[in-house]
Enzyme design. Sequence first.
Site, mmCIF file in Angstrom:
data_model
loop_
_atom_site.group_PDB
_atom_site.id
_atom_site.type_symbol
_atom_site.label_atom_id
_atom_site.label_comp_id
_atom_site.label_asym_id
_atom_site.label_seq_id
_atom_site.Cartn_x
_atom_site.Cartn_y
_atom_site.Cartn_z
ATOM 1 C CG ASN A 10 -1.930 1.010 1.278
ATOM 2 O OD1 ASN A 10 -1.876 1.965 0.500
ATOM 3 N ND2 ASN A 10 -2.889 0.848 2.168
ATOM 4 C CE LYS A 17 1.155 4.175 6.242
ATOM 5 N NZ LYS A 17 -0.095 4.838 6.431
ATOM 6 N NE ARG A 91 -5.859 2.366 -0.981
ATOM 7 C CZ ARG A 91 -5.726 3.596 -0.529
ATOM 8 N NH1 ARG A 91 -4.659 3.945 0.153
ATOM 9 N NH2 ARG A 91 -6.647 4.493 -0.751
ATOM 10 C CG HIS A 179 -11.132 6.834 1.248
ATOM 11 N ND1 HIS A 179 -11.573 8.119 1.493
ATOM 12 C CD2 HIS A 179 -9.798 6.876 1.407
ATOM 13 C CE1 HIS A 179 -10.543 8.890 1.789
ATOM 14 N NE2 HIS A 179 -9.453 8.160 1.737
ATOM 15 C CG HIS A 202 -11.857 6.767 5.055
ATOM 16 N ND1 HIS A 202 -11.368 5.496 5.269
ATOM 17 C CD2 HIS A 202 -10.766 7.570 4.994
ATOM 18 C CE1 HIS A 202 -10.055 5.536 5.337
ATOM 19 N NE2 HIS A 202 -9.658 6.790 5.162
ATOM 20 N N GLY A 204 -9.567 10.662 7.045
ATOM 21 C CA GLY A 204 -8.137 10.465 7.271
ATOM 22 C C GLY A 204 -7.412 11.676 6.729
ATOM 23 C CG ASN A 205 -3.228 12.345 6.005
ATOM 24 O OD1 ASN A 205 -3.220 13.349 6.717
ATOM 25 N ND2 ASN A 205 -2.391 11.343 6.173
ATOM 26 N NE ARG A 235 -6.196 14.272 -1.717
ATOM 27 C CZ ARG A 235 -6.466 13.046 -1.294
ATOM 28 N NH1 ARG A 235 -7.702 12.621 -1.222
ATOM 29 N NH2 ARG A 235 -5.482 12.233 -0.940
ATOM 30 C CD GLU A 390 -7.728 1.314 3.911
ATOM 31 O OE1 GLU A 390 -6.817 1.541 4.740
ATOM 32 O OE2 GLU A 390 -8.145 2.150 3.109
HETATM 33 P P1 ADP Z 1 -4.270 8.262 5.770
HETATM 34 O O1 ADP Z 1 -5.466 8.851 5.089
HETATM 35 O O2 ADP Z 1 -2.969 8.782 5.231
HETATM 36 O O3 ADP Z 1 -4.336 6.761 5.927
HETATM 37 P P2 ADP Z 1 -4.997 8.421 8.567
HETATM 38 O O4 ADP Z 1 -6.226 7.617 8.328
HETATM 39 O O5 ADP Z 1 -3.962 7.872 9.456
HETATM 40 O O6 ADP Z 1 -4.318 8.872 7.222
HETATM 41 O O7 ADP Z 1 -5.491 9.827 9.145
HETATM 42 C C1 ADP Z 1 -4.618 10.875 9.374
HETATM 43 C C2 ADP Z 1 -5.376 11.966 10.117
HETATM 44 O O8 ADP Z 1 -5.825 11.418 11.370
HETATM 45 C C3 ADP Z 1 -4.537 13.187 10.427
HETATM 46 O O9 ADP Z 1 -5.299 14.363 10.209
HETATM 47 C C4 ADP Z 1 -4.279 13.024 11.902
HETATM 48 O O10 ADP Z 1 -4.116 14.253 12.554
HETATM 49 C C5 ADP Z 1 -5.536 12.364 12.375
HETATM 50 N N1 ADP Z 1 -5.312 11.735 13.675
HETATM 51 C C6 ADP Z 1 -4.582 10.634 13.940
HETATM 52 N N2 ADP Z 1 -4.541 10.418 15.277
HETATM 53 C C7 ADP Z 1 -5.270 11.401 15.861
HETATM 54 C C8 ADP Z 1 -5.621 11.723 17.198
HETATM 55 N N3 ADP Z 1 -5.201 10.987 18.225
HETATM 56 N N4 ADP Z 1 -6.401 12.821 17.395
HETATM 57 C C9 ADP Z 1 -6.810 13.570 16.363
HETATM 58 N N5 ADP Z 1 -6.528 13.318 15.080
HETATM 59 C C10 ADP Z 1 -5.765 12.250 14.829
#
Ligand code: ADP
Length: 404
Positions: A10, A17, A91, A179, A202, A204-205, A235, A390
């Site tokens: 991934n 990863k 992925r 996603h 979902h 995340g980033n 984005r 995933e």
């Molecule tokens: P990706 O989309 O790259 O897989 P993740 O799913 O790990 O990323 O999500 C990253 C986001 O999650 C970042 O904005 C990060 O700040 C947030 N995040 C991770 N841990 C925490 C936490 N303990 N509290 C608040 N936000 C968090």
Amino acid sequence: MPSFPVLVLNSGSSSIKFSVYETGGEERTRLLEGEAEGIGTDQGKFHINDANGAKHIEQAQPLPTLATAFALVADALKSGKFPVPQAIGHRMVAGGPTVVENQRITPALIDEMERYTAFAPLHTPIAIFIMRESLRLFPGLPNFVCLDTWFHRTLPATARELPIPQEYSEIGVRRYGAHGISYESIVYQLQPNVPEKLVVAHLGNGCSISAIRNGVCIDTSMGLTPTGGLISGTRTGDIDPGVLLFILRKIAKTTQNASEAADKLETAVAKQAGLLGVSGVSNDMRDLRAAIAQDNVRARLAVDQFVYTIRKWIGAYVAVLDGLDMLVFTGGIGVYSSETRAEICSGLEALGIVLDSERNQTSKYDQARGAAIISAVNSPAIVRVIPPAEDLMIVNHVLRLLAN
Ligand code: ADP
């Protein structure tokens, strides 16, 4: 049943990863996980841990290119210190209009997917590179592509087609979503009690949200590319097309050709926008929360916009589903930021969403307890926190495809 190790790859923009699962019959046990990070820098790091977190490899070294990073991963996995993979799952965010099904990778398939790099420009070139290297460095092993778009192949035409001239629809410009492997893993984890009317966010980033009826996706917020939909870390999400034209015309005054101008526009809307663009602080929710605690008004605005957009989208999907049985939060923000979940859900009682603030606060995910329910007992809709799985989904696809 003999053991059959499966490697999952991934890759992200600056990291690779991976994980290795022991499989056989119904068994799916994660043996190893690892990452080569800081690619493109002289501050690279490489680690391999076992499933209990014990470190087998941990080293710091320059990782100037993706090729050096992947060679490091391949060498470690072929060293004999770990179970040697028998099959590999990759992925892939988007394969384009012609590659919709998960399938075995051939050089011709890679060439076909490469034609649609523009559909996931930040992800595809890296994933394509890793696939070619994987065929080369693990000769003879079956490699399979698992697409994020696969889960969204069920979108009805009303959600899938875009309001554009047909000449563009005909060449595959439509909503593909992303996603998908995460969404699929949420439905998988909810089995056998998958609710009829399910909304999954979902966060995340990259951030997206999907409306899922009886386990089948009927709408999703990302569009042709992962730049559409919700506001993400870097984005824009959905935006008035006139804004793009305005920025493009401005950029065009200082660039040599259309391709250079398009690249600059892409950087602006996909790498410099979203939470980072608005806050001027960071794309990372933890940094933004820290800045808000210091009364940073731009960080507050970025998070408020983020929350506001998600609330609007939840409302839209309750309309699409004609009701709501369950809302699931996943992704790094969805799983770990109770503050963000509380802000999103506050005032959504009219949609059947009532959080239990204490459960929400204390629901920091714990493997042993499983997915946490954070809604109040009297909430018409259940609200849950479920981390995505995933890699497990990719392993399942690999085994299913091998069996066929
Ligand atoms: P990706 O989309 O790259 O897989 P993740 O799913 O790990 O990323 O999500 C990253 C986001 O999650 C970042 O904005 C990060 O700040 C947030 N995040 C991770 N841990 C925490 C936490 N303990 N509290 C608040 N936000 C968090």
